[in-house]
Design a protein around this motif. Structure first.
Motif, PDB file in Angstrom:
ATOM      1  N   MET A  76      58.627  -6.105  12.478  1.00 18.75           N
ATOM      2  CA  MET A  76      57.510  -6.044  13.432  1.00 18.75           C
ATOM      3  C   MET A  76      56.365  -6.974  13.030  1.00 18.75           C
ATOM      4  SD  MET A  76      57.321  -2.053  14.652  1.00 18.75           S
ATOM      5  CE  MET A  76      57.580  -1.233  13.078  1.00 18.75           C
ATOM      6  N   ARG A  94      62.764  -6.178  17.158  1.00 16.08           N
ATOM      7  CA  ARG A  94      61.573  -5.559  17.767  1.00 16.08           C
ATOM      8  C   ARG A  94      61.859  -5.098  19.190  1.00 16.08           C
ATOM      9  NH1 ARG A  94      58.854  -9.816  15.228  1.00 16.08           N
ATOM     10  NH2 ARG A  94      58.583 -11.066  17.124  1.00 16.08           N
ATOM     11  N   ASN A 131      59.368  -2.421   9.424  1.00 21.91           N
ATOM     12  CA  ASN A 131      57.976  -2.856   9.316  1.00 21.91           C
ATOM     13  C   ASN A 131      57.906  -4.382   9.238  1.00 21.91           C
ATOM     14  OD1 ASN A 131      55.221  -1.700   7.133  1.00 21.91           O
ATOM     15  ND2 ASN A 131      55.244  -3.178   8.801  1.00 21.91           N
ATOM     16  N   ARG A 150      52.514  -0.542  15.270  1.00 25.61           N
ATOM     17  CA  ARG A 150      53.599  -0.587  14.285  1.00 25.61           C
ATOM     18  C   ARG A 150      53.738   0.761  13.593  1.00 25.61           C
ATOM     19  NH1 ARG A 150      51.303  -5.748  12.989  1.00 25.61           N
ATOM     20  NH2 ARG A 150      50.318  -4.958  11.089  1.00 25.61           N
ATOM     21  N   GLN A 151      52.609   1.310  13.161  1.00 26.29           N
ATOM     22  CA  GLN A 151      52.669   2.561  12.416  1.00 26.29           C
ATOM     23  C   GLN A 151      53.092   3.727  13.296  1.00 26.29           C
ATOM     24  OE1 GLN A 151      52.248   2.138   9.050  1.00 26.29           O
ATOM     25  NE2 GLN A 151      53.298   4.101   9.051  1.00 26.29           N
ATOM     26  N   LEU A 172      53.556  -6.108  18.804  1.00 23.44           N
ATOM     27  CA  LEU A 172      53.675  -5.397  17.522  1.00 23.44           C
ATOM     28  C   LEU A 172      53.228  -6.247  16.344  1.00 23.44           C
ATOM     29  CD1 LEU A 172      57.096  -3.587  18.009  1.00 23.44           C
ATOM     30  CD2 LEU A 172      54.827  -2.562  18.063  1.00 23.44           C
ATOM     31  N   THR A 173      53.407  -7.563  16.434  1.00 26.72           N
ATOM     32  CA  THR A 173      53.043  -8.420  15.307  1.00 26.72           C
ATOM     33  C   THR A 173      51.540  -8.411  15.040  1.00 26.72           C
ATOM     34  OG1 THR A 173      52.848 -10.397  16.703  1.00 26.72           O
ATOM     35  CG2 THR A 173      55.006  -9.945  15.723  1.00 26.72           C
TER      36      THR A 173
END
Length: 336
Positions: A115, A127, A112, A11-12, A4-5
């Motif tokens: 992540m 996460r 957000n 993420r979105q 995710l990073t």
């Protein structure tokens, strides 16, 4: 699933899934302050939550400001700021009570940031738990059958019904206007698939890990089925015209040359772009299936799609087929 990073689309996809966010807010219990009908977090609260420095938060706001703002990071000024400062459970230390502007994170913006953060073990734990929640919500709302999540769309049944009719036109045209060849149905079907989403039937099967008994089109989204139907009825028409012009059946080579010309029509371009984007994005987000040949088309799944496939109007195919009103519509179509 991607890290995710490093994956803004992933993420979105989580942040656009309001069903997952509702469950996350309930189960993660991150704290925050209730303000203006929502939960918000000051920078001071974020620093404590993730055990990071003030400078780290500022660095991420600078490097990912547009993304964080799109997901609820906002600056309070004037009346709103005064109202926030007046809350009994708000204590501002580093931010300062006299500051004319105060940045606050919505719950969505805090997720957000979680992540994005690579330096925080607490963010890593959030996460991990968040991914579990997303999977649990997806399984709960689809009954664990993400392979056929496409069928939960209220447009799917009509698109599938119409495509079957156009498929018959297509196979009839291949029978009537192309010389006998045991491979012609497979060959021209694959030409349609490759034109629309760059994969043969075998490649599509492999990406979705389908069983031998699974029908490919049972897993396709309504927009893809509609475009396939357009190809089938359009090419059937072209075959009939060309066969009549020549006064004979076409060879396989002539049929393929005709298809090459047919698929190049400009009217298909926006429809193909739409189909590729939806297939690549939804399959990655809902099915964790990556179409390597469509990677360039991957986008975040819009919020409306989560309602479409997971929301109140989404139903399993069995539920739709048990609805008398739906059956009545299909009976009228069949009797035409």
């Amino acid at each position: 699933m991607s890290d995710l990073t490093s994956s803004p689309h992933q993420r979105q996809n989580i942040l656009n899934n309001r069903y997952a966010l509702q469950a996350a807010e309930q189960h993660l219990a991150l704290g925050g302050t209730h303000f203006d009908g929502a939960t918000v977090f000051t920078k001071q609260q974020v620093v404590a939550l993730f055990n990071i420095s003030d400078a780290t938060v500022e660095r991420y706001i600078a490097s990912h400001g547009a993304e964080l703002k799109a997901n609820g990071y906002t600056l309070l000024r004037g009346k709103k700021l005064n109202e926030f400062k007046g809350l009994s459970d708000v204590t501002l230390i580093n931010e300062g009570n006299k500051a004319p502007v105060l940045g606050v994170f919505s719950f969505r913006a805090v997720l957000n940031l979680a992540m994005l953060l690579t330096e925080s073990e607490r963010a890593k734990a959030v996460r991990s738990r968040l991914l579990d929640i997303v999977m649990d919500v997806l399984a709960e709302r689809t009954g664990g059958h993400t392979k056929f999540i496409n069928q939960r769309d209220d447009q799917y049944l009509m698109a599938s019904f119409q495509e079957q009719s156009y498929r018959k036109q297509f196979t009839d045209a291949l029978d009537q206007h192309i010389v006998a060849n045991q491979w012609k149905y497979v060959r021209f079907t694959n030409l349609v698939y490759q034109s629309i989403f760059k994969e043969s039937a075998a490649e599509y099967r492999k990406v979705l890990d389908l069983a031998a008994k699974d029908n490919l089109r049972d897993t396709m989204y309504s927009e893809v089925l509609t475009l396939i139907a357009s190809y089938e009825t359009g090419f059937a028409h072209e075959l009939a015209d060309e066969s009549a012009r020549l006064g004979r059946k076409l060879t396989m080579q002539e049929g393929e040359a005709l298809f090459t010309k047919f698929q190049g029509h400009p009217m298909f371009r926006p429809l193909i772009l739409d189909a590729r984007t939806k297939m690549a994005s939804r399959d990655l987000g809902f099915r964790d299936a990556l179409h390597h040949k469509l990677e360039a088309y991957i986008q975040s799944i819009p919020e409306a799609d989560f309602d479409r496939f997971l929301g109140e109007t989404s139903k399993s195919l069995e539920e739709r087929l048990s609805d008398p009103a739906t059956l009545a519509v299909f009976k009228r179509l069949k009797d035409r």
